[in-house]
Write a protein that holds these residues in place. Structure first.
Motif, PDB file in Angstrom:
ATOM      1  N   TYR A  18      15.028   9.832   0.085  1.00  0.00           N
ATOM      2  CA  TYR A  18      15.218   9.138   1.089  1.00  0.00           C
ATOM      3  C   TYR A  18      16.081  10.045   2.173  1.00  0.00           C
ATOM      4  O   TYR A  18      15.587  10.371   3.152  1.00  0.00           O
ATOM      5  CB  TYR A  18      15.860   7.724   1.041  1.00  0.00           C
ATOM      6  CG  TYR A  18      15.989   7.026   2.540  1.00  0.00           C
ATOM      7  CD1 TYR A  18      14.875   6.324   3.085  1.00  0.00           C
ATOM      8  CD2 TYR A  18      17.093   7.068   3.011  1.00  0.00           C
ATOM      9  CE1 TYR A  18      15.256   5.436   3.973  1.00  0.00           C
ATOM     10  CE2 TYR A  18      17.260   6.327   4.259  1.00  0.00           C
ATOM     11  CZ  TYR A  18      16.263   5.782   4.622  1.00  0.00           C
ATOM     12  OH  TYR A  18      16.407   4.735   5.922  1.00  0.00           O
ATOM     13  N   LEU A  44      22.849   5.635   4.830  1.00  0.00           N
ATOM     14  CA  LEU A  44      22.302   4.689   3.918  1.00  0.00           C
ATOM     15  C   LEU A  44      22.055   5.175   2.408  1.00  0.00           C
ATOM     16  O   LEU A  44      22.493   5.129   1.486  1.00  0.00           O
ATOM     17  CB  LEU A  44      21.160   4.221   4.582  1.00  0.00           C
ATOM     18  CG  LEU A  44      20.983   3.306   5.795  1.00  0.00           C
ATOM     19  CD1 LEU A  44      19.852   2.670   5.990  1.00  0.00           C
ATOM     20  CD2 LEU A  44      22.008   1.960   5.241  1.00  0.00           C
TER      21      LEU A  44
ATOM     22  N   VAL B 169      28.275  -4.855  -5.812  1.00  0.00           N
ATOM     23  CA  VAL B 169      27.648  -3.547  -5.654  1.00  0.00           C
ATOM     24  C   VAL B 169      25.903  -4.022  -5.465  1.00  0.00           C
ATOM     25  O   VAL B 169      25.396  -3.399  -4.872  1.00  0.00           O
ATOM     26  CB  VAL B 169      27.862  -2.589  -6.953  1.00  0.00           C
ATOM     27  CG1 VAL B 169      26.863  -1.279  -6.911  1.00  0.00           C
ATOM     28  CG2 VAL B 169      29.191  -2.322  -7.065  1.00  0.00           C
ATOM     29  N   LYS B 170      25.603  -4.963  -6.302  1.00  0.00           N
ATOM     30  CA  LYS B 170      23.990  -5.398  -6.078  1.00  0.00           C
ATOM     31  C   LYS B 170      23.898  -6.041  -4.842  1.00  0.00           C
ATOM     32  O   LYS B 170      22.782  -5.956  -4.128  1.00  0.00           O
ATOM     33  CB  LYS B 170      23.955  -6.468  -7.042  1.00  0.00           C
ATOM     34  CG  LYS B 170      23.899  -5.837  -8.756  1.00  0.00           C
ATOM     35  CD  LYS B 170      23.036  -6.457  -9.547  1.00  0.00           C
ATOM     36  CE  LYS B 170      22.863  -5.706 -10.684  1.00  0.00           C
ATOM     37  NZ  LYS B 170      22.262  -6.307 -11.836  1.00  0.00           N
ATOM     38  N   VAL B 172      25.287  -4.830  -1.903  1.00  0.00           N
ATOM     39  CA  VAL B 172      25.357  -3.665  -1.231  1.00  0.00           C
ATOM     40  C   VAL B 172      24.036  -2.998  -1.508  1.00  0.00           C
ATOM     41  O   VAL B 172      23.242  -2.509  -0.473  1.00  0.00           O
ATOM     42  CB  VAL B 172      26.365  -2.604  -1.793  1.00  0.00           C
ATOM     43  CG1 VAL B 172      26.315  -1.301  -0.821  1.00  0.00           C
ATOM     44  CG2 VAL B 172      27.850  -3.132  -1.396  1.00  0.00           C
ATOM     45  N   VAL B 173      23.398  -2.904  -2.843  1.00  0.00           N
ATOM     46  CA  VAL B 173      22.165  -2.157  -2.785  1.00  0.00           C
ATOM     47  C   VAL B 173      20.999  -2.982  -2.312  1.00  0.00           C
ATOM     48  O   VAL B 173      20.420  -2.426  -1.518  1.00  0.00           O
ATOM     49  CB  VAL B 173      21.869  -2.232  -4.315  1.00  0.00           C
ATOM     50  CG1 VAL B 173      20.526  -2.065  -4.536  1.00  0.00           C
ATOM     51  CG2 VAL B 173      22.704  -1.236  -5.235  1.00  0.00           C
ATOM     52  N   CYS B 176      21.328  -2.208   1.361  1.00  0.00           N
ATOM     53  CA  CYS B 176      20.660  -0.762   1.594  1.00  0.00           C
ATOM     54  C   CYS B 176      19.255  -0.792   1.646  1.00  0.00           C
ATOM     55  O   CYS B 176      18.613  -0.244   2.629  1.00  0.00           O
ATOM     56  CB  CYS B 176      21.190   0.294   0.583  1.00  0.00           C
ATOM     57  SG  CYS B 176      23.014   0.802   1.012  1.00  0.00           S
ATOM     58  N   LEU B 177      18.434  -1.571   0.817  1.00  0.00           N
ATOM     59  CA  LEU B 177      17.018  -1.463   0.678  1.00  0.00           C
ATOM     60  C   LEU B 177      16.589  -2.093   1.934  1.00  0.00           C
ATOM     61  O   LEU B 177      15.527  -1.478   2.492  1.00  0.00           O
ATOM     62  CB  LEU B 177      16.747  -2.321  -0.580  1.00  0.00           C
ATOM     63  CG  LEU B 177      17.007  -1.676  -1.979  1.00  0.00           C
ATOM     64  CD1 LEU B 177      16.517  -2.811  -3.078  1.00  0.00           C
ATOM     65  CD2 LEU B 177      16.276  -0.347  -1.915  1.00  0.00           C
ATOM     66  N   LEU B 179      17.790  -2.258   4.791  1.00  0.00           N
ATOM     67  CA  LEU B 179      18.230  -1.337   6.338  1.00  0.00           C
ATOM     68  C   LEU B 179      17.126  -0.255   5.871  1.00  0.00           C
ATOM     69  O   LEU B 179      16.698   0.410   7.104  1.00  0.00           O
ATOM     70  CB  LEU B 179      19.501  -0.988   6.115  1.00  0.00           C
ATOM     71  CG  LEU B 179      20.487  -2.020   6.391  1.00  0.00           C
ATOM     72  CD1 LEU B 179      22.038  -1.517   6.204  1.00  0.00           C
ATOM     73  CD2 LEU B 179      20.523  -2.369   7.787  1.00  0.00           C
ATOM     74  N   MET B 180      17.136   0.320   4.824  1.00  0.00           N
ATOM     75  CA  MET B 180      16.010   1.482   4.708  1.00  0.00           C
ATOM     76  C   MET B 180      14.605   1.073   5.141  1.00  0.00           C
ATOM     77  O   MET B 180      13.979   1.791   5.681  1.00  0.00           O
ATOM     78  CB  MET B 180      16.014   1.929   3.104  1.00  0.00           C
ATOM     79  CG  MET B 180      17.343   2.684   2.828  1.00  0.00           C
ATOM     80  SD  MET B 180      17.633   2.981   1.150  1.00  0.00           S
ATOM     81  CE  MET B 180      16.511   4.086   0.644  1.00  0.00           C
ATOM     82  N   THR B 183      14.350   1.246   8.557  1.00  0.00           N
ATOM     83  CA  THR B 183      14.217   2.540   9.464  1.00  0.00           C
ATOM     84  C   THR B 183      12.720   3.019   9.348  1.00  0.00           C
ATOM     85  O   THR B 183      12.493   3.980  10.236  1.00  0.00           O
ATOM     86  CB  THR B 183      15.294   3.619   8.505  1.00  0.00           C
ATOM     87  OG1 THR B 183      14.592   3.769   7.380  1.00  0.00           O
ATOM     88  CG2 THR B 183      16.618   3.287   8.774  1.00  0.00           C
ATOM     89  N   ILE B 433      19.269  -8.667  -8.160  1.00  0.00           N
ATOM     90  CA  ILE B 433      19.687  -8.375  -6.700  1.00  0.00           C
ATOM     91  C   ILE B 433      19.239  -9.462  -6.006  1.00  0.00           C
ATOM     92  O   ILE B 433      18.253  -9.905  -5.756  1.00  0.00           O
ATOM     93  CB  ILE B 433      18.839  -7.090  -6.581  1.00  0.00           C
ATOM     94  CG1 ILE B 433      18.859  -6.126  -7.783  1.00  0.00           C
ATOM     95  CG2 ILE B 433      19.020  -6.606  -5.423  1.00  0.00           C
ATOM     96  CD1 ILE B 433      20.045  -4.914  -7.324  1.00  0.00           C
ATOM     97  N   GLY B 445      19.061  -4.243  10.882  1.00  0.00           N
ATOM     98  CA  GLY B 445      19.007  -3.039  10.806  1.00  0.00           C
ATOM     99  C   GLY B 445      18.773  -2.230  12.159  1.00  0.00           C
ATOM    100  O   GLY B 445      19.546  -1.219  12.706  1.00  0.00           O
ATOM    101  N   MET B 448      21.822  -2.624  14.236  1.00  0.00           N
ATOM    102  CA  MET B 448      22.976  -1.811  13.810  1.00  0.00           C
ATOM    103  C   MET B 448      22.949  -0.472  14.116  1.00  0.00           C
ATOM    104  O   MET B 448      24.004   0.019  14.463  1.00  0.00           O
ATOM    105  CB  MET B 448      23.036  -2.194  12.306  1.00  0.00           C
ATOM    106  CG  MET B 448      24.275  -1.812  11.639  1.00  0.00           C
ATOM    107  SD  MET B 448      24.129  -2.443   9.788  1.00  0.00           S
ATOM    108  CE  MET B 448      25.629  -1.759   9.280  1.00  0.00           C
ATOM    109  N   GLU B 449      21.757   0.193  13.849  1.00  0.00           N
ATOM    110  CA  GLU B 449      21.723   1.468  14.235  1.00  0.00           C
ATOM    111  C   GLU B 449      21.969   1.847  15.879  1.00  0.00           C
ATOM    112  O   GLU B 449      22.438   2.793  16.215  1.00  0.00           O
ATOM    113  CB  GLU B 449      20.368   1.962  13.982  1.00  0.00           C
ATOM    114  CG  GLU B 449      20.378   3.460  13.892  1.00  0.00           C
ATOM    115  CD  GLU B 449      18.759   4.014  13.508  1.00  0.00           C
ATOM    116  OE1 GLU B 449      18.025   3.393  13.102  1.00  0.00           O
ATOM    117  OE2 GLU B 449      18.783   5.415  13.427  1.00  0.00           O
TER     118      GLU B 449
END
Lengths: 148, 509
Positions: A18, A44, B169-170, B172-173, B176-177, B179-180, B183, B433, B445, B448-449
């Motif tokens: 990515y 990210l 952390v999970k 956060v993961v 991230c998924l 937000l990805m 995009t 998760i 997302g 935020m961007e």
């Protein structure tokens, strides 16, 4: 342990691919700015990469995963949903739904006859409700052809 | 006074015959959804969004319908807590502690009635709190610049796991998924294609409604099949209601205390309805002291968590409406609905869409009253729903979800996406998760961007702008605390919640 480790590896790969793709984005028309289309994805990718390394180093206890037989069962359920989608437009809503709902009921432990009854019943009710009451047209498929 | 005027205007929107009908339909549907096994509030609202959407309802009617569903689902959820000892969602957990023992003692109807009254008080007080607090917060939020918003979005993710979160952390993961996924599509600012791989359908990005339905509804179907839960659960029979005024008066102070605590927990980031109901329950136990028989079917043990969790659910609407930052899964789903109706929540909502937002708040009052009136006499009908075996119910729910998704754009591709998200949801849940941050990432997302870009364009690429104002430093501090604190406090709190449950279960068994 092993579940989180595999997850960590997959996520790390995802983060790298990515992030690498983001870095390869062509420069936007009109020159680069402080924040381009790649900035946010790169952030990210870094965060996901670091988190996945944490998962590799300190994985949690595993949840109990189903046996092969159950995995096949779950895969079959997803396949039925895909077949339903495939049939929806060419064959029509009522046959596709009857098939899907009947098979799902059966796989959840219902006897064949009540399963088919639930399938036909829900297909007809939803079809009538949508087409005549809510005026949202669901694909008629073969029924339309035979009905003239 | 200004607020009161707005509220009166809101009632004039909510009390039109058409909207009154939508509120009633929503309340009934919501209770049904809450009561049915295997359908939580978030799930239920998610399935109904595409339907409300494709019916082409006006924005205010669609919102009134779905907020009533939301309120109704909270009411319906306690039915399975009390009769089956299975909480419909996490906040309903505490209701099991005294609700189920009451049902075992043959006082199921009383437990249901008391929880309805407590829920009503909780929602009512929290809605009043919302009316008072939301305009103040909205006015304050007008001072936020893009840098503050960027920090605020980060805060939303950092605190989503909640103070009781297990593995940050999970979270956060998961964020991230989400937000990805957000995009994917044509970049709004530059027109660049990102991760579209020349697939035309991906140009507009991935539709979050499809993701929500896939992640929640389809993965739930897979879990039901895996648990062999097709036959349903054993439930306690319902007795004839025998509730005196004395019983109601006994639980009134409890409900009031629970509502206040719950509302505060709902408004604060990172606390949420679970903590709201837990705090109200434990506080009630302390206040009542030795004269109570908590865990053995004390009516106050039913009223406290119910008032708490309903107040928290409405309190969570405060940050959602004023800042555009939801604090829980269900409010995230409601946010999804707002965005798909092209309404951007945030401080401007109260000035630009005043009529709409006050209409919805008024509808919350009306919806709650309808729910109370519905729930006491008609509880028997809703209870009957629990006897529908999931083996017939889940396939039909799956069908309704699929039809809703298909109806959005008549595209089979959307359904394949839904199935894919279902598989993803199953895998993520198995790996612990959380799904809510994924959804929230998809929703927040783009905004935020955008705020990151605005902030950096204004500062000419100077990254320190993100923490240059006192306000933004404060928000960052809370965000970091939200990420770190669970490691320090979380284990203690979790142990206490588990201990409370174990103790009560040992009494039941």
């Amino acid at each position: 342990m092993i579940g989180d480790r595999i997850l960590g590896v997959v996520l790390l790969l995802l983060a790298v691919v990515y992030g690498w793709e983001a870095a390869m984005f062509p420069e936007p028309f009109g020159g680069s700015e402080a924040v381009g289309p790649e900035t946010f994805p790169l952030i990210l990718a870094v965060i996901l990469g670091l988190s996945s390394i944490y998962l590799l180093v300190r994985p949690d206890e595993d949840e109990e995963w189903p046996h092969m037989k159950m995995l096949a069962e779950l895969g079959f359920v997803l396949l039925i949903l895909a077949i339903f989608t495939l049939m929806l437009q060419p064959v029509g809503f009522i046959p596709a739904t009857t098939l899907m709902v009947s098979v799902l009921c059966w796989r959840m432990g219902a006897k064949p006859l009540p399963s088919v009854a639930t399938g036909v019943g829900s297909a007809v009710v939803v079809y009538v409700l949508f087409n005549f009451l809510l005026e949202l047209h669901l694909p008629a498929g073969l029924l339309k052809l035979s009905g003239g | 006074m200004e607020t009161l005027n707005f509220l009166l205007q809101g009632f004039s929107v909510a009390l039109t015959p058409e909207n009154l009908m939508f509120a009633a339909i929503g309340a009934i549907l919501g209770t049904v959804i809450g009561a049915l096994p295997g359908l939580g509030p978030a799930n239920g609202v998610a399935i109904l969004i595409p339907l409300a959407f494709s019916l082409g309802l006006p924005a205010s009617s669609a919102l009134i319908l779905l907020t009533s569903v939301y309120a109704g689902a909270m009411y319906g959820g306690r039915i399975s807590s009390i009769l089956l000892n299975i909480p419909g969602d996490e906040p309903a957990m505490m209701t099991c502690l005294d609700g189920y023992p009451m049902a075992l003692k043959g006082r199921a109807a009383e437990a249901l009635a008391i929880s309805a009254i407590a829920s009503f008080i909780g929602s009512l007080l929290a809605t009043i709190g919302l009316v008072i607090l939301a305009p103040i917060l909205a006015k304050f939020a007008l001072r936020f610049g893009p840098a503050e918003y960027f920090a605020l979005f980060t805060l939303a993710f950092a605190t989503l796991g909640g103070i009781t979160g297990k593995n940050q952390v999970k979270t956060v993961v998961a964020a991230c998924l989400g937000l990805m996924i957000a995009t994917v599509g044509v970049d709004i600012t530059t027109g660049n294609q990102r991760y579209t791989y020349d697939i035309l359908e991906l140009y507009e990005g991935v539709d979050f409604i499809i993701a929500i339905v896939g992640l929640f509804a389809i993965s739930e179907l897979l879990f039901f099949i895996e648990m062999h839960a097709g036959e349903g659960f054993k439930k306690v029979a319902l007795n004839k209601l025998n509730l005196s005024m004395k019983d109601i008066i006994q639980v009134l102070p409890t409900s009031l205390r629970g509502s206040v605590l719950g509302f505060i927990a709902g408004v604060l980031p990172g606390a949420g309805a679970s903590l709201g109901s837990f705090l109200s329950y434990t506080m009630e136990k302390k206040v009542v002291g030795k004269s109570g028989y908590f865990g053995e079917g004390d009516p106050r043990g039913v009223a406290a968590p119910e008032a708490g969790n309903n107040a928290a659910a409405n309190g969570a609407l405060v940050p959602m409406l004023t800042l555009g930052v939801p604090g829980s899964g269900t409010t995230a789903v409601l946010l999804a609905m707002l965005i798909s109706l092209n309404i951007q929540p945030g401080p401007m909502l109260f000035t630009q869409n005043a009529e709409l937002v006050w209409g919805v708040i008024a509808a919350l009052f009306v919806g709650n009253l309808i729910l109370l009136l519905l729930n006491i006499p008609m509880i028997g009908i809703f209870v009957k729903l629990l006897s529908i075996p999931p083996k017939y119910l889940m396939p039909v729910v799956t069908l309704v979800a699929s039809v809703g998704i298909f109806a959005i754009s008549n595209s089979p591709l959307d359904l394949y996406f839904m199935i894919g998200f279902g598989l993803l949801g199953y895998l993520l849940r198995k790996l612990h998760i959380p799904l809510v941050p994924v959804i929230l990432g998809m929703l927040l997302g783009p905004e935020m961007e955008k705020s990151l870009r605005h902030a950096l364009t204004l500062s000419d690429g100077d990254w320190t702008v993100l923490w240059s104002s006192g306000l933004s430093v404060g928000i960052w501090a809370v965000a970091i605390a939200g990420l770190v604190l669970p490691y320090l406090i979380g284990p203690v709190l979790r142990r206490r919640m588990a201990a409370a449950q174990d103790k009560d279960h040992s009494i039941v068994d």
